[in-house]
Design an enzyme around this catalytic site. Structure first.
Site, short mmCIF file in Angstrom:
data_model
loop_
_atom_site.label_atom_id
_atom_site.label_comp_id
_atom_site.label_asym_id
_atom_site.label_seq_id
_atom_site.Cartn_x
_atom_site.Cartn_y
_atom_site.Cartn_z
CB SER A 90 -18.59 18.23 9.28
OG SER A 90 -19.06 18.06 7.96
CE LYS A 109 -12.34 10.55 2.24
NZ LYS A 109 -11.89 11.90 1.89
CD GLU A 121 -13.25 2.85 -13.73
OE1 GLU A 121 -12.33 2.34 -14.37
OE2 GLU A 121 -14.05 3.68 -14.22
CG ASP A 173 -12.20 12.62 -1.71
OD1 ASP A 173 -13.04 13.44 -1.29
OD2 ASP A 173 -11.69 11.75 -0.99
N GLY A 214 -3.93 10.60 2.04
CA GLY A 214 -5.14 10.08 1.42
C GLY A 214 -5.71 10.97 0.33
NE ARG A 243 6.98 19.39 6.58
CZ ARG A 243 7.55 20.47 6.09
NH1 ARG A 243 8.77 20.42 5.59
NH2 ARG A 243 6.89 21.62 6.04
CB THR A 244 8.76 10.89 5.20
OG1 THR A 244 7.35 10.81 5.03
CG2 THR A 244 9.07 11.44 6.58
#
Length: 272
Positions: free
Chosen positions: A15, A66, A78, A102, A129, A151-152
């Site tokens: 990190s 997370k 929110e 994020d 995610g 890919r899927t």
């Protein structure tokens, strides 16, 4: 008495958050410290109790905690509720409030370039995610349409359903089907492809010269995806820019003041 902060996850040695936040503390002469704190999967509850006992002021949350961390929050904003994950926590005398930076972290580099997502057509590679926060950002900024390539298709279809619920129009595609890129205003890699120097998930043979290319992988800085985009002289956004966007937002939540962006950027780029 000084304030203490941490990032929790497993693994945690890689990190760069301690470097970024420590640089901010130095720049603003804040009596604060920030460490990486490894909490193995399955030990989150006891780990969080330990952080409360040492009266930690706040902490960031990374993989694999997370989503599970939401169970231990007393309040959430929110963005946490919408995205279904938390990455920033404030400890107010034992009351934990969660945030998710994020989405704002993803949008920040686009805003810095005055790139408006509104009414744009976007290709999003990946459906994990991170993609969920990106989809939330696209919805907030009113993108016209997003093609989700994975890919899927199972994860992509689940992500598409989430997008529909929050008012965003999406299509699901297999990554092999993506050939002509001319119609996209932005192409985003939200997968971890590139972390181990893997080849770009797509070819940039047929690309619009005005397309913005965005890779959320920040190490290595120049992934194959970024290199191939540069060869075509396309505008690129590096993963470290999203990381900085997340970190500055977390800093502002904790300290109630503007983050020293340039000092944090300088420290981060020195960490590569």
């Amino acid at each position: 008495m000084g304030k203490s902060f941490a990032v929790i996850g497993d693994p945690i040695n890689h990190s760069l958050s301690p470097i970024i936040h420590s640089a901010a503390f130095r720049e603003l002469n804040l009596d604060s410290s920030y460490i990486g704190y490894r909490i193995p999967k399955g030990e989150l509850e006891s780990g969080v109790e330990g952080l409360k006992k040492i009266n930690i002021t706040g902490f960031n949350v990374t993989i694999p905690h997370k989503i599970e961390m939401m169970k231990y929050l007393d309040k959430m904003d929110e963005s946490c509720s919408i995205i279904g994950a938390v990455n920033t926590v404030v400890n107010d005398e034992g009351i934990l409030k969660g945030y998710n930076t994020d989405m704002e972290g993803f949008l920040e580099p686009l805003k810095k370039r005055n790139f408006s997502i509104q009414d744009k057509k976007i290709l999003l590679i990946g459906a994990g995610g991170a993609a969920r926060a990106i989809i939330a950002g696209m919805s907030k900024e009113k993108a016209k349409e997003v093609d989700i390539a994975n890919r899927t298709t199972k994860n992509a279809e689940e992500l598409s359903e989430f997008a529909t619920r929050i008012g965003l129009s999406t299509n699901v595609k297999k990554i092999e089907e993506i050939k002509n890129l001319q119609n996209y205003d932005a192409i985003i890699n939200s997968t971890s492809v590139g972390l181990k120097n893997e080849s770009s998930p797509i070819s940039f043979e047929q690309t619009n010269e005005n397309t913005v290319i965005y890779d959320i992988v920040y190490s290595p800085m120049n992934t194959d995806f970024i290199k191939k985009a540069k060869e075509k002289k396309l505008d690129v956004i590096y993963g470290y820019e999203m990381l900085l966007g997340q970190a500055t937002r977390a800093f502002e939540i904790w300290h109630g003041m503007k983050a020293p962006y340039n000092a944090m950027k300088k420290a981060l780029l020195g960490g590569f």
